[in-house]
Scaffold this motif. Structure first.
Motif, short mmCIF file in Angstrom:
data_model
loop_
_atom_site.label_atom_id
_atom_site.label_comp_id
_atom_site.label_asym_id
_atom_site.label_seq_id
_atom_site.Cartn_x
_atom_site.Cartn_y
_atom_site.Cartn_z
N VAL A 262 19.23 -12.01 1.52
CA VAL A 262 18.89 -10.60 1.28
C VAL A 262 17.60 -10.27 2.02
O VAL A 262 16.62 -11.00 1.91
CB VAL A 262 18.70 -10.32 -0.22
N GLN A 263 17.62 -9.17 2.76
CA GLN A 263 16.43 -8.75 3.50
C GLN A 263 15.91 -7.42 2.99
O GLN A 263 16.66 -6.47 2.78
CB GLN A 263 16.76 -8.62 4.98
N LEU A 264 14.61 -7.40 2.77
CA LEU A 264 13.90 -6.17 2.47
C LEU A 264 12.92 -5.92 3.59
O LEU A 264 12.16 -6.83 3.96
CB LEU A 264 13.14 -6.28 1.13
N GLN A 265 12.96 -4.73 4.12
CA GLN A 265 12.09 -4.41 5.26
C GLN A 265 11.10 -3.33 4.85
O GLN A 265 11.49 -2.19 4.58
CB GLN A 265 12.92 -3.92 6.43
N ALA A 266 9.83 -3.70 4.83
CA ALA A 266 8.78 -2.74 4.50
C ALA A 266 8.21 -2.15 5.78
O ALA A 266 8.08 -2.85 6.80
CB ALA A 266 7.68 -3.41 3.70
N SER A 267 7.85 -0.89 5.73
CA SER A 267 7.25 -0.23 6.88
C SER A 267 6.22 0.79 6.40
O SER A 267 6.15 1.09 5.22
CB SER A 267 8.33 0.47 7.71
N GLY A 268 5.45 1.30 7.36
CA GLY A 268 4.44 2.30 7.02
C GLY A 268 3.03 1.78 7.10
O GLY A 268 2.09 2.47 6.71
N ALA A 269 2.89 0.57 7.64
CA ALA A 269 1.56 -0.02 7.76
C ALA A 269 0.67 0.86 8.62
O ALA A 269 1.14 1.59 9.48
CB ALA A 269 1.66 -1.41 8.38
N GLY A 270 -0.64 0.77 8.35
CA GLY A 270 -1.54 1.53 9.20
C GLY A 270 -2.96 1.49 8.71
O GLY A 270 -3.28 0.87 7.69
N VAL A 271 -3.79 2.15 9.49
CA VAL A 271 -5.20 2.30 9.16
C VAL A 271 -5.45 3.75 8.82
O VAL A 271 -5.04 4.66 9.55
CB VAL A 271 -6.10 1.88 10.34
N VAL A 272 -6.10 3.97 7.70
CA VAL A 272 -6.37 5.34 7.25
C VAL A 272 -7.80 5.41 6.75
O VAL A 272 -8.34 4.41 6.25
CB VAL A 272 -5.37 5.74 6.15
N GLN A 273 -8.41 6.55 6.89
CA GLN A 273 -9.79 6.72 6.42
C GLN A 273 -9.82 6.94 4.91
O GLN A 273 -8.84 7.39 4.30
CB GLN A 273 -10.43 7.91 7.12
N SER A 274 -10.93 6.60 4.34
CA SER A 274 -11.13 6.79 2.90
C SER A 274 -10.81 8.24 2.51
O SER A 274 -11.24 9.18 3.19
CB SER A 274 -12.58 6.46 2.55
N GLY A 275 -10.03 8.38 1.45
CA GLY A 275 -9.61 9.71 1.01
C GLY A 275 -8.29 10.16 1.59
O GLY A 275 -7.73 11.17 1.16
N GLY A 276 -7.78 9.38 2.54
CA GLY A 276 -6.54 9.75 3.19
C GLY A 276 -5.30 9.30 2.43
O GLY A 276 -5.40 8.74 1.34
N SER A 277 -4.15 9.58 3.02
CA SER A 277 -2.87 9.25 2.39
C SER A 277 -1.99 8.45 3.34
O SER A 277 -2.16 8.51 4.56
CB SER A 277 -2.13 10.54 2.00
N LEU A 278 -1.07 7.72 2.74
CA LEU A 278 -0.13 6.91 3.51
C LEU A 278 1.12 6.72 2.66
O LEU A 278 1.02 6.61 1.43
CB LEU A 278 -0.76 5.56 3.84
N THR A 279 2.26 6.68 3.33
CA THR A 279 3.51 6.43 2.62
C THR A 279 4.16 5.16 3.15
O THR A 279 4.36 5.03 4.37
CB THR A 279 4.48 7.60 2.76
N LEU A 280 4.47 4.25 2.26
CA LEU A 280 5.18 3.03 2.61
C LEU A 280 6.65 3.19 2.24
O LEU A 280 6.99 3.87 1.27
CB LEU A 280 4.60 1.84 1.86
N SER A 281 7.50 2.53 3.02
CA SER A 281 8.93 2.55 2.73
C SER A 281 9.46 1.12 2.71
O SER A 281 8.92 0.24 3.39
CB SER A 281 9.68 3.36 3.78
N CYS A 282 10.51 0.93 1.95
CA CYS A 282 11.17 -0.37 1.86
C CYS A 282 12.67 -0.12 1.92
O CYS A 282 13.20 0.67 1.12
CB CYS A 282 10.79 -1.06 0.57
N THR A 283 13.34 -0.75 2.84
CA THR A 283 14.77 -0.53 3.01
C THR A 283 15.53 -1.85 2.95
O THR A 283 14.96 -2.93 3.17
CB THR A 283 15.08 0.16 4.34
N SER A 284 16.82 -1.74 2.67
CA SER A 284 17.70 -2.90 2.67
C SER A 284 19.08 -2.47 3.12
O SER A 284 19.51 -1.35 2.87
CB SER A 284 17.77 -3.51 1.27
N SER A 285 19.76 -3.38 3.78
CA SER A 285 21.12 -3.09 4.21
C SER A 285 22.16 -3.50 3.17
O SER A 285 23.35 -3.29 3.37
CB SER A 285 21.39 -3.79 5.55
#
Length: 125
Positions: free
Chosen positions: A1-24
């Protein structure tokens, strides 16, 4: 079973980010899903979890109202919307799946048998 996470990044304090996790996997819609994170030098910690239907969500105390977990079973995707990020949120974030039981708030790791490789979130001050 594979789970693939994405959405990595660098963000400044106070900012926002969305991570996703998908599977086939076709059985994705039957899994309890969750996010954990691991900061440098620390143990892996529970962040948030969501029930099979998405009707129930669970969050760690340190998340408070900053983060929102959601899922789209039609797209085999789970997401973590992170708002008002602070440097202490810097960590590798892992998605995990429990294919057997519902989420256990007293033991978040229970039944989390499938893990993604992790995605790095860096929050700069």
């Amino acid at each position: 079973v594979q789970l693939q996470a994405s959405g990595a990044g660098v963000v400044q304090s106070g900012g926002s980010l969305t991570l996703s996790c998908t599977s086939s996997e076709q059985s994705f819609y039957t899994w309890t899903m969750s996010w954990f994170h691991q900061a440098p030098g620390e143990e892996r910690k529970f962040v948030a979890a969501i029930s099979v239907s998405g009707g129930s969500t669970y969050y760690s105390d340190f998340v408070k109202s900053q983060f929102t977990i959601s899922r789209d079973n039609g797209k085999n995707t789970m997401s973590l919307k992170m708002n008002t990020l602070e440097p202490e949120d810097t960590a590798v974030y892992y998605c995990a799946a429990n294919p057997v039981t519902s989420f256990s708030p007293l033991n978040p790791l229970y039944g989390m048998d499938f893990w993604g490789k992790g995605t790095l979130v860096t929050v700069s001050s």
